[in-house]
Design a protein around this motif. Structure first.
Motif, short mmCIF file in Angstrom:
data_model
loop_
_atom_site.label_atom_id
_atom_site.label_comp_id
_atom_site.label_asym_id
_atom_site.label_seq_id
_atom_site.Cartn_x
_atom_site.Cartn_y
_atom_site.Cartn_z
N VAL A 159 0.86 -1.18 0.00
CA VAL A 159 0.00 0.00 0.00
C VAL A 159 0.89 1.23 0.00
CG1 VAL A 159 -1.81 1.27 1.21
CG2 VAL A 159 -1.80 -1.23 1.29
N ARG A 160 0.67 2.11 -0.97
CA ARG A 160 1.50 3.31 -1.10
C ARG A 160 0.67 4.56 -0.88
NH1 ARG A 160 6.54 3.75 -3.06
NH2 ARG A 160 6.50 1.66 -3.97
N GLN A 161 1.27 5.59 -0.29
CA GLN A 161 0.61 6.87 -0.11
C GLN A 161 0.69 7.71 -1.39
OE1 GLN A 161 1.24 8.72 3.95
NE2 GLN A 161 3.02 7.35 3.91
N PRO A 162 -0.18 8.71 -1.53
CA PRO A 162 -0.13 9.57 -2.72
C PRO A 162 1.23 10.25 -2.91
CG PRO A 162 -2.20 9.89 -1.57
CD PRO A 162 -1.35 9.02 -0.70
N SER A 163 1.97 10.47 -1.82
CA SER A 163 3.29 11.08 -1.91
C SER A 163 4.32 10.16 -2.53
CB SER A 163 3.76 11.49 -0.51
OG SER A 163 3.91 10.34 0.32
N GLY A 164 3.99 8.87 -2.64
CA GLY A 164 4.92 7.89 -3.16
C GLY A 164 5.56 7.03 -2.09
N THR A 165 5.43 7.44 -0.83
CA THR A 165 6.00 6.69 0.28
C THR A 165 5.22 5.40 0.52
OG1 THR A 165 6.65 8.77 1.31
CG2 THR A 165 6.68 6.80 2.71
N MET A 166 5.94 4.31 0.76
CA MET A 166 5.28 3.05 1.04
C MET A 166 4.69 3.08 2.44
SD MET A 166 4.51 0.18 -0.39
CE MET A 166 5.68 0.01 -1.75
N ALA A 167 3.40 2.82 2.56
CA ALA A 167 2.72 2.85 3.86
C ALA A 167 2.66 1.47 4.50
CB ALA A 167 1.30 3.40 3.69
N PHE A 168 2.62 0.44 3.68
CA PHE A 168 2.39 -0.90 4.23
C PHE A 168 2.92 -1.93 3.24
CE2 PHE A 168 -0.29 -4.70 4.58
CZ PHE A 168 -0.20 -4.97 5.93
N ALA A 199 -3.11 0.59 13.01
CA ALA A 199 -2.15 0.23 14.05
C ALA A 199 -0.77 0.80 13.77
CB ALA A 199 -2.08 -1.29 14.18
N ALA A 200 -0.49 1.04 12.47
CA ALA A 200 0.81 1.60 12.09
C ALA A 200 0.84 3.13 12.20
CB ALA A 200 1.15 1.18 10.66
N GLY A 201 -0.29 3.72 12.63
CA GLY A 201 -0.31 5.15 12.88
C GLY A 201 -0.92 6.01 11.80
N PHE A 202 -1.70 5.41 10.90
CA PHE A 202 -2.28 6.17 9.81
C PHE A 202 -3.70 6.67 10.12
CE2 PHE A 202 1.11 3.94 7.64
CZ PHE A 202 1.62 4.93 6.80
N GLY A 203 -4.12 6.55 11.37
CA GLY A 203 -5.41 7.10 11.76
C GLY A 203 -6.52 6.06 11.78
N SER A 204 -7.74 6.57 11.90
CA SER A 204 -8.92 5.71 12.02
C SER A 204 -9.21 4.99 10.71
CB SER A 204 -10.13 6.56 12.42
OG SER A 204 -11.33 5.87 12.18
N PRO A 205 -9.60 3.70 10.78
CA PRO A 205 -9.99 2.97 9.56
C PRO A 205 -11.15 3.63 8.83
CG PRO A 205 -9.64 1.44 11.36
CD PRO A 205 -9.61 2.82 11.96
N GLU A 239 0.30 -2.64 -6.43
CA GLU A 239 0.24 -1.73 -5.29
C GLU A 239 -1.13 -1.08 -5.20
OE1 GLU A 239 3.37 1.09 -5.62
OE2 GLU A 239 4.96 -0.39 -5.26
N LEU A 240 -1.59 -0.94 -3.96
CA LEU A 240 -2.83 -0.22 -3.68
C LEU A 240 -2.48 1.20 -3.25
CD1 LEU A 240 -4.70 -2.97 -1.61
CD2 LEU A 240 -4.95 -2.47 -4.05
N LEU A 241 -3.43 2.11 -3.43
CA LEU A 241 -3.22 3.51 -3.06
C LEU A 241 -4.05 3.83 -1.82
CD1 LEU A 241 -1.94 6.27 -3.78
CD2 LEU A 241 -4.00 6.75 -5.12
N LEU A 242 -3.40 4.40 -0.81
CA LEU A 242 -4.08 4.79 0.42
C LEU A 242 -4.55 6.24 0.32
CD1 LEU A 242 -4.86 4.47 3.44
CD2 LEU A 242 -2.51 5.14 4.01
N ILE A 243 -5.85 6.44 0.51
CA ILE A 243 -6.43 7.79 0.54
C ILE A 243 -6.99 8.02 1.93
CG2 ILE A 243 -8.15 9.35 -0.43
CD1 ILE A 243 -5.94 8.65 -2.37
N ARG A 244 -6.56 9.10 2.55
CA ARG A 244 -7.09 9.44 3.87
C ARG A 244 -7.92 10.71 3.75
NH1 ARG A 244 -2.18 9.56 7.95
NH2 ARG A 244 -1.04 10.31 6.14
#
Length: 300
Positions: free
Chosen positions: A33-42, A61-67, A95-100
């Motif tokens: 799972v990658r963040q929009p910035s390009g950083t790998m989140a998971f 649990a890794a600190g990315f906030g509420s599900p 890769e999946l993209l994480l949107i918060r």
């Protein structure tokens, strides 16, 4: 060595995600799972039986906030939270993209006659003329009546929403009288019978704000149908000159562990924003309850 027995013992000491991994020996794949910035989140090897909501909890649990504030995208497709990795059809290395954002769910009103996937009951508390009845009418019927009518005892209304990726929700709101003579009846009738409490005050009337602690005590004495408290403070009449500032009200809500929302009950958008925020919390709580049940079934 009795490996099944050892596994059961270890589950009592391992955190939930590890116990899930030990309970399944089937096919797995590397989930990225990658963040929009390009950083790998998971990045973790998971069994194909894992669901999208399990990945969201690992990210939380890794600190990315509420599900409830996260969404996973596969290309432009939003993944359904109850789908398993096998159902999603991920390809190794994909890769999946994480949107918060503000919420994980999109709500639409519906008139479905089908059975609902989830049912929530919310009680409205507060002084007379604090806007509870107007809020209920706007939230459940999309109507607003400027004529004030006193609520006698307890009134209620139902509505249904479809939450994308979660199913159909039935929401029941209980509108209580703000008059002192009905307080005992309200507390006895609704004890441990609600999922959340919305406590109202009129921003143009200081006295309705000053008695909020009394109604919060009532909420605590009535209790909840779920393990944790879900309480929101609602400030109404945002279209008029306020005598209670937003900063003061927010500070009070924070001190009580409650969320704070400001609404104009004549404005459907502001009411919906408050309702959807509460639904986000309820669905997040529901996910946690389901996860705890799944964990309990694994250790039984």
């Amino acid at each position: 060595m009795d490996l099944p027995f050892l596994r059961r013992c270890l589950r009592g000491f391992l955190r939930r995600g590890w116990a899930d991994d030990l309970a399944f020996d089937g096919p797995s794949m590397l989930v990225k799972v990658r963040q929009p910035s390009g950083t790998m989140a998971f990045e973790e090897e998971l069994g194909l039986h894992f669901k999208v909501k399990d990945v969201l909890w690992k990210l939380s649990a890794a600190g990315f906030g509420s599900p409830a504030r996260m969404t996973l995208l596969r290309g432009s497709e939003k993944l359904t939270i109850n789908a398993s990795l096998a159902d999603v059809g991920l390809i190794e290395g994909e890769e999946l993209l994480l949107i918060r954002g503000r919420g994980n769910y999109t709500y639409t009103r519906c008139q479905s006659i089908e059975l609902c996937n989830h049912w929530f009951r919310i009680m409205l508390l507060g002084s007379t003329e604090s806007g509870k009845s107007s809020f209920l009418n706007q939230a459940t019927r999309s109507t607003f009546d400027p004529v004030y009518v006193t609520t006698i005892g307890v009134d209620f209304a139902n509505c249904k929403f479809h939450a994308e990726g979660f199913g159909t929700l039935r929401l029941q709101m209980l509108d209580t009288s703000g008059q002192e003579r009905f307080r005992v009846q309200t507390i006895s009738h609704c004890r441990r019978n609600c999922d959340a409490y919305l406590v109202f005050f009129n921003r143009t009337r200081r006295e309705t704000f000053d008695v909020l602690p009394q109604f919060l005590r009532d909420a605590n004495s009535m209790g909840f149908r779920r393990p944790e408290m879900i309480i929101a403070i609602i400030g109404t009449h945002t279209d008029l000159q306020a005598v209670v500032s937003s900063e003061e009200a927010k500070e009070f809500a924070d001190s009580c562990g409650a969320s704070y929302h400001e609404v104009c009950c004549a404005d459907e958008t502001s009411v919906n924003q408050a309702v959807f925020s509460i639904l986000d919390q309820l669905l997040e709580s529901e996910l946690e309850l389901n996860r705890e049940k799944d964990g309990a079934s694994l250790t039984s």
